[in-house]
Write a protein that holds these residues in place. Structure first.
Motif, short mmCIF file in Angstrom:
data_model
loop_
_atom_site.label_atom_id
_atom_site.label_comp_id
_atom_site.label_asym_id
_atom_site.label_seq_id
_atom_site.Cartn_x
_atom_site.Cartn_y
_atom_site.Cartn_z
N VAL A 146 0.86 -1.18 0.00
CA VAL A 146 0.00 0.00 0.00
C VAL A 146 0.90 1.23 0.00
O VAL A 146 1.75 1.38 0.87
CB VAL A 146 -0.94 0.02 1.22
CG1 VAL A 146 -1.79 1.29 1.20
CG2 VAL A 146 -1.82 -1.22 1.24
N VAL A 147 0.71 2.07 -1.01
CA VAL A 147 1.52 3.27 -1.18
C VAL A 147 0.64 4.49 -0.91
O VAL A 147 -0.44 4.63 -1.48
CB VAL A 147 2.08 3.34 -2.62
CG1 VAL A 147 2.85 4.63 -2.83
CG2 VAL A 147 2.94 2.13 -2.92
N THR A 148 1.11 5.34 -0.01
CA THR A 148 0.43 6.60 0.28
C THR A 148 1.26 7.71 -0.35
O THR A 148 2.48 7.77 -0.18
CB THR A 148 0.32 6.83 1.79
OG1 THR A 148 -0.37 5.72 2.37
CG2 THR A 148 -0.44 8.11 2.10
N SER A 149 0.58 8.58 -1.10
CA SER A 149 1.28 9.64 -1.81
C SER A 149 0.50 10.95 -1.69
O SER A 149 -0.68 10.95 -1.36
CB SER A 149 1.45 9.26 -3.29
OG SER A 149 0.21 8.94 -3.87
N ASP A 150 1.20 12.04 -1.97
CA ASP A 150 0.56 13.34 -1.87
C ASP A 150 -0.37 13.62 -3.04
O ASP A 150 -1.24 14.48 -2.95
CB ASP A 150 1.59 14.46 -1.69
CG ASP A 150 2.72 14.41 -2.71
OD1 ASP A 150 2.66 13.58 -3.64
OD2 ASP A 150 3.67 15.19 -2.56
N GLN A 151 -0.19 12.91 -4.14
CA GLN A 151 -1.08 12.97 -5.30
C GLN A 151 -1.05 11.60 -5.96
O GLN A 151 -0.24 10.77 -5.57
CB GLN A 151 -0.68 14.09 -6.25
CG GLN A 151 0.79 14.17 -6.55
CD GLN A 151 1.10 15.45 -7.32
OE1 GLN A 151 0.35 15.84 -8.20
NE2 GLN A 151 2.18 16.10 -6.96
N PRO A 152 -1.91 11.34 -6.94
CA PRO A 152 -1.89 10.01 -7.55
C PRO A 152 -0.48 9.60 -7.95
O PRO A 152 0.25 10.35 -8.59
CB PRO A 152 -2.82 10.15 -8.76
CG PRO A 152 -3.78 11.22 -8.34
CD PRO A 152 -2.94 12.19 -7.52
N VAL A 153 -0.10 8.39 -7.52
CA VAL A 153 1.25 7.90 -7.74
C VAL A 153 1.40 7.35 -9.15
O VAL A 153 0.44 6.87 -9.75
CB VAL A 153 1.60 6.84 -6.67
CG1 VAL A 153 0.82 5.56 -6.90
CG2 VAL A 153 3.07 6.56 -6.62
N ASP A 154 2.62 7.41 -9.67
CA ASP A 154 2.93 6.84 -10.98
C ASP A 154 3.00 5.32 -10.79
O ASP A 154 4.00 4.79 -10.30
CB ASP A 154 4.27 7.39 -11.48
CG ASP A 154 4.66 6.87 -12.83
OD1 ASP A 154 4.04 5.89 -13.33
OD2 ASP A 154 5.62 7.41 -13.41
N GLU A 155 1.92 4.62 -11.16
CA GLU A 155 1.84 3.18 -10.94
C GLU A 155 2.96 2.43 -11.65
O GLU A 155 3.50 1.47 -11.11
CB GLU A 155 0.49 2.65 -11.38
CG GLU A 155 -0.64 3.17 -10.52
CD GLU A 155 -2.01 2.73 -10.98
OE1 GLU A 155 -2.10 1.74 -11.75
OE2 GLU A 155 -3.00 3.36 -10.56
N ALA A 156 3.32 2.85 -12.84
CA ALA A 156 4.40 2.20 -13.58
C ALA A 156 5.73 2.32 -12.83
O ALA A 156 6.52 1.37 -12.79
CB ALA A 156 4.52 2.78 -14.99
#
Length: 70
Positions: A43-53
């Motif tokens: 589970v990745v928490t990021s400040d904006q949508p994360v670059d999934e690639a």
């Protein structure tokens, strides 16, 4: 904050979790990383949508395979 969940195969122990955590934390924008070898989740928490690639490339760099959870 945005959370994105991935399924990761091949993890068997805490060292596996650490390897993935270290690689994924380097992805720009990532704030927190929660990895569980027991459930096979990342589970990745990021400040904006994360670059999934980029996250999946980091997982591969650690030696594992991942896919975005549906």
């Amino acid at each position: 904050m945005t959370t994105t969940e991935f399924q990761v195969t091949g993890m068997t122990c805490g060292h596996c979790e650490l390897s993935i955590r270290e690689e994924v934390q380097e992805v720009p924008g990532v704030q927190a990383v929660d990895v569980s070898h027991r459930t096979g989740t990342l589970v990745v928490t990021s400040d904006q949508p994360v670059d999934e690639a980029a996250v999946l490339a980091a997982v591969a760099e650690a030696g594992y395979q991942g896919v975005r959870s549906q």
